[in-house]
Write a protein that holds these residues in place. Structure first.
Motif, mmCIF file in Angstrom:
data_model
loop_
_atom_site.group_PDB
_atom_site.id
_atom_site.type_symbol
_atom_site.label_atom_id
_atom_site.label_comp_id
_atom_site.label_asym_id
_atom_site.label_seq_id
_atom_site.Cartn_x
_atom_site.Cartn_y
_atom_site.Cartn_z
ATOM 1 N N THR A 23 0.956 -1.206 0.095
ATOM 2 C CA THR A 23 0.066 -0.260 -0.081
ATOM 3 C C THR A 23 0.827 1.138 0.123
ATOM 4 O O THR A 23 2.178 1.310 0.147
ATOM 5 N N GLU A 24 0.217 2.437 -0.092
ATOM 6 C CA GLU A 24 0.818 3.558 -0.122
ATOM 7 C C GLU A 24 1.614 3.904 0.998
ATOM 8 O O GLU A 24 2.657 4.475 1.291
ATOM 9 N N LYS A 25 1.012 3.465 2.331
ATOM 10 C CA LYS A 25 1.438 3.606 3.787
ATOM 11 C C LYS A 25 2.686 2.772 3.759
ATOM 12 O O LYS A 25 3.741 3.137 4.417
ATOM 13 N N ASP A 26 2.847 1.626 3.262
ATOM 14 C CA ASP A 26 3.779 0.769 3.041
ATOM 15 C C ASP A 26 5.267 1.176 2.622
ATOM 16 O O ASP A 26 6.246 1.288 2.883
ATOM 17 N N PHE A 27 4.979 2.054 1.344
ATOM 18 C CA PHE A 27 5.485 2.814 0.633
ATOM 19 C C PHE A 27 6.424 4.105 1.446
ATOM 20 O O PHE A 27 7.701 4.076 1.449
ATOM 21 N N GLN A 28 5.635 4.732 2.134
ATOM 22 C CA GLN A 28 6.063 5.792 3.023
ATOM 23 C C GLN A 28 6.762 5.345 3.939
ATOM 24 O O GLN A 28 7.691 6.228 4.327
ATOM 25 N N GLN A 29 6.288 4.355 4.499
ATOM 26 C CA GLN A 29 7.213 3.871 5.635
ATOM 27 C C GLN A 29 8.610 3.121 5.164
ATOM 28 O O GLN A 29 9.668 3.537 5.875
ATOM 29 N N SER A 30 8.692 2.755 4.200
ATOM 30 C CA SER A 30 9.799 2.377 3.501
ATOM 31 C C SER A 30 10.920 3.605 3.055
ATOM 32 O O SER A 30 12.181 3.568 3.316
ATOM 33 N N VAL A 31 10.252 4.787 2.697
ATOM 34 C CA VAL A 31 10.722 5.853 2.449
ATOM 35 C C VAL A 31 11.545 6.455 3.632
ATOM 36 O O VAL A 31 12.575 6.809 3.706
ATOM 37 N N LEU A 32 10.757 6.319 4.929
ATOM 38 C CA LEU A 32 11.462 6.762 6.297
ATOM 39 C C LEU A 32 12.467 6.071 6.489
ATOM 40 O O LEU A 32 13.525 6.372 7.012
ATOM 41 N N GLN A 33 12.466 4.625 6.183
ATOM 42 C CA GLN A 33 13.532 3.720 6.542
ATOM 43 C C GLN A 33 14.687 4.050 5.986
ATOM 44 O O GLN A 33 15.890 3.688 6.454
ATOM 45 N N THR A 34 14.861 4.721 4.625
ATOM 46 C CA THR A 34 16.035 5.016 4.087
ATOM 47 C C THR A 34 16.861 6.035 4.698
ATOM 48 O O THR A 34 18.173 6.405 4.814
ATOM 49 N N ASN A 35 16.220 6.641 5.936
ATOM 50 C CA ASN A 35 16.870 7.749 6.784
ATOM 51 C C ASN A 35 17.541 7.045 7.643
ATOM 52 O O ASN A 35 18.442 7.769 8.457
ATOM 53 N N THR A 36 17.005 5.735 8.244
ATOM 54 C CA THR A 36 17.731 5.091 9.594
ATOM 55 C C THR A 36 18.285 3.959 9.290
ATOM 56 O O THR A 36 19.051 3.274 10.062
ATOM 57 N N ALA A 37 18.218 3.601 8.130
ATOM 58 C CA ALA A 37 19.002 2.317 7.708
ATOM 59 C C ALA A 37 20.354 2.201 7.801
ATOM 60 O O ALA A 37 21.065 3.388 7.368
ATOM 61 N N LYS A 38 21.097 1.269 8.504
ATOM 62 C CA LYS A 38 22.599 1.488 8.457
ATOM 63 C C LYS A 38 23.378 -0.091 7.914
ATOM 64 O O LYS A 38 24.683 0.335 7.674
ATOM 65 N N THR A 39 22.759 -0.982 7.661
ATOM 66 C CA THR A 39 23.422 -2.176 7.248
ATOM 67 C C THR A 39 23.030 -2.511 5.598
ATOM 68 O O THR A 39 22.308 -2.161 5.281
ATOM 69 N N LYS A 40 24.084 -3.421 5.391
ATOM 70 C CA LYS A 40 23.875 -3.927 3.825
ATOM 71 C C LYS A 40 22.601 -4.665 3.791
ATOM 72 O O LYS A 40 21.924 -4.421 2.831
ATOM 73 N N SER A 41 22.191 -5.355 4.896
ATOM 74 C CA SER A 41 20.978 -6.075 4.879
ATOM 75 C C SER A 41 19.701 -5.241 4.968
ATOM 76 O O SER A 41 18.611 -5.418 4.137
ATOM 77 N N ASP A 42 19.916 -4.060 5.778
ATOM 78 C CA ASP A 42 18.740 -3.186 5.725
ATOM 79 C C ASP A 42 18.454 -2.479 4.311
ATOM 80 O O ASP A 42 17.340 -2.367 4.019
ATOM 81 N N TYR A 43 19.655 -2.245 3.531
ATOM 82 C CA TYR A 43 19.387 -1.610 2.410
ATOM 83 C C TYR A 43 18.989 -2.571 1.282
ATOM 84 O O TYR A 43 18.256 -2.389 0.166
ATOM 85 N N ASP A 44 19.258 -3.886 1.247
ATOM 86 C CA ASP A 44 18.889 -4.982 0.640
ATOM 87 C C ASP A 44 17.337 -5.127 0.479
ATOM 88 O O ASP A 44 16.440 -5.254 -0.146
ATOM 89 N N ASN A 45 16.971 -5.025 1.841
ATOM 90 C CA ASN A 45 15.609 -5.280 2.103
ATOM 91 C C ASN A 45 14.621 -4.221 1.630
ATOM 92 O O ASN A 45 13.768 -4.244 1.232
ATOM 93 N N LEU A 46 15.109 -2.941 1.710
ATOM 94 C CA LEU A 46 14.538 -1.848 1.124
ATOM 95 C C LEU A 46 14.376 -1.662 -0.368
ATOM 96 O O LEU A 46 13.412 -1.593 -1.029
ATOM 97 N N PHE A 47 15.576 -2.263 -1.027
ATOM 98 C CA PHE A 47 15.478 -2.468 -2.309
ATOM 99 C C PHE A 47 14.554 -3.498 -2.925
ATOM 100 O O PHE A 47 13.937 -3.104 -3.794
ATOM 101 N N GLN A 48 14.272 -4.487 -2.176
ATOM 102 C CA GLN A 48 13.363 -5.490 -2.431
ATOM 103 C C GLN A 48 11.921 -4.871 -2.576
ATOM 104 O O GLN A 48 11.155 -5.094 -3.318
ATOM 105 N N LYS A 49 11.776 -4.099 -1.369
ATOM 106 C CA LYS A 49 10.388 -3.705 -1.239
ATOM 107 C C LYS A 49 10.108 -2.429 -2.162
ATOM 108 O O LYS A 49 9.131 -2.221 -2.990
ATOM 109 N N PHE A 50 11.126 -1.420 -2.819
ATOM 110 C CA PHE A 50 10.795 -0.508 -3.618
ATOM 111 C C PHE A 50 10.632 -1.145 -5.005
ATOM 112 O O PHE A 50 9.887 -0.724 -5.642
ATOM 113 N N SER A 51 11.490 -2.303 -5.090
ATOM 114 C CA SER A 51 11.570 -2.754 -6.579
ATOM 115 C C SER A 51 10.152 -3.302 -6.906
ATOM 116 O O SER A 51 9.553 -3.430 -8.028
#
Length: 206
Positions: A23-51
Motif C-alpha cells: 500500500t501507499e502507507k507501506d511505501f511511505q514507511q519504506s521511504v522513512l527507513q532510508t533515513n535510518t537504515a545502516k547495514t547492507k541487509s537493511d538496504y537489501d530489504n529496502l531495495f526489494q520493497k521498492f522494486s
C-alpha cells in the motif's frame, strides 16, 4: 562480467518471484527507513520493497525506481567504508539501472539527476568507470543543471563536496558537507515521500 550479470539476474528474479501487494502507507514507511537504515541487509530489504512498487501502474512509479536506486547507492556507500573489500560493482550497477528507470519518466527532475551524479561519482570511486574524465564531465553538467533548479538541495551540496574532495580542496569539501548537514535539520516528515535521505553521507569520507 559473467559474475556481475549473474548477480543482476538474481536480483531481478527475486523481484519477479514476489507478487505481494503493498500500500501507499507501506511505501511511505519504506521511504522513512532510508533515513535510518545502516547495514547492507537493511538496504537489501529496502531495495526489494521498492522494486516491487516499480510494477505498479501509478503516476508516482518513478519514485519506486528512484528509491530502489537510492537503496543500492547507500548500500555501496556502507561497503566502501568497511574494512573488508567486497565486489561493489553489482550494487552500483543496480543503482544505475533503477536511477535510469526513474529518469526515463522524469528527465528534468533535479533529485533524480543529483542521485545519478552521486552514483557516477561512486562508480569512479570504486574503480568501475571506463572513462573517468567523461564521467566527471557528466557530473559537472549535472551539478550546473541542479544548481539552477534546486540550489539549496543538501544532496547537491554532498555531490559538490565529493567533487571538491577529489580535486584536493578538502576545506571547501568540509564547508559543503556542513551546509548539507544543516540542510537536513528539521526535515523529518512522517508522511511525505519527498527525498530526505543523505544525512548519513555528511559523516563519512572526512
Amino acid at each position: 562480467m559473467k559474475k556481475l550479470l549473474l548477480i543482476l539476474s538474481f536480483f531481478v528474479a527475486g523481484i519477479s518471484a514476489n507478487a505481494q501487494s503493498y500500500t501507499e502507507k507501506d511505501f511511505q514507511q519504506s521511504v522513512l527507513q532510508t533515513n535510518t537504515a545502516k547495514t547492507k541487509s537493511d538496504y537489501d530489504n529496502l531495495f526489494q520493497k521498492f522494486s516491487k512498487f516499480t510494477s505498479t501502474k501509478t503516476s508516482e512509479r518513478w519514485l519506486a525506481y528512484y528509491y530502489a536506486a537510492v537503496s543500492m547507492y547507500l548500500k555501496t556507500e556502507v561497503q566502501i567504508n568497511q574494512t573488508t573489500h567486497e565486489d561493489l560493482s553489482a550494487s552500483n550497477a543496480l543503482a544505475v539501472k533503477f536511477a535510469n528507470g526513474a529518469l526515463s519518466s522524469q528527465q528534468d527532475n533535479a533529485e533524480i539527476n543529483i542521485l545519478i551524479g552521486l552514483i557516477y561519482f561512486q562508480k569512479i570511486q570504486i574503480n568501475e568507470s571506463t572513462d573517468v574524465q567523461k564521467d566527471l564531465d557528466i557530473i559537472s553538467k549535472i551539478i550546473a543543471k541542479a544548481e539552477a533548479a534546486s540550489p539549496n538541495n543538501p544532496r547537491l551540496a554532498i555531490l559538490k563536496a565529493r567533487m571538491k574532495e577529489k580535486s584536493g580542496d578538502k576545506t571547501a569539501a568540509e564547508i559543503l558537507l556542513k551546509k548539507a548537514a544543516s540542510g537536513f535539520e528539521g526535515k523529518n516528515s512522517t508522511s511525505s515521500t519527498l527525498p530526505m535521505w543523505g544525512k548519513q553521507l555528511t559523516q563519512v569520507n572526512k
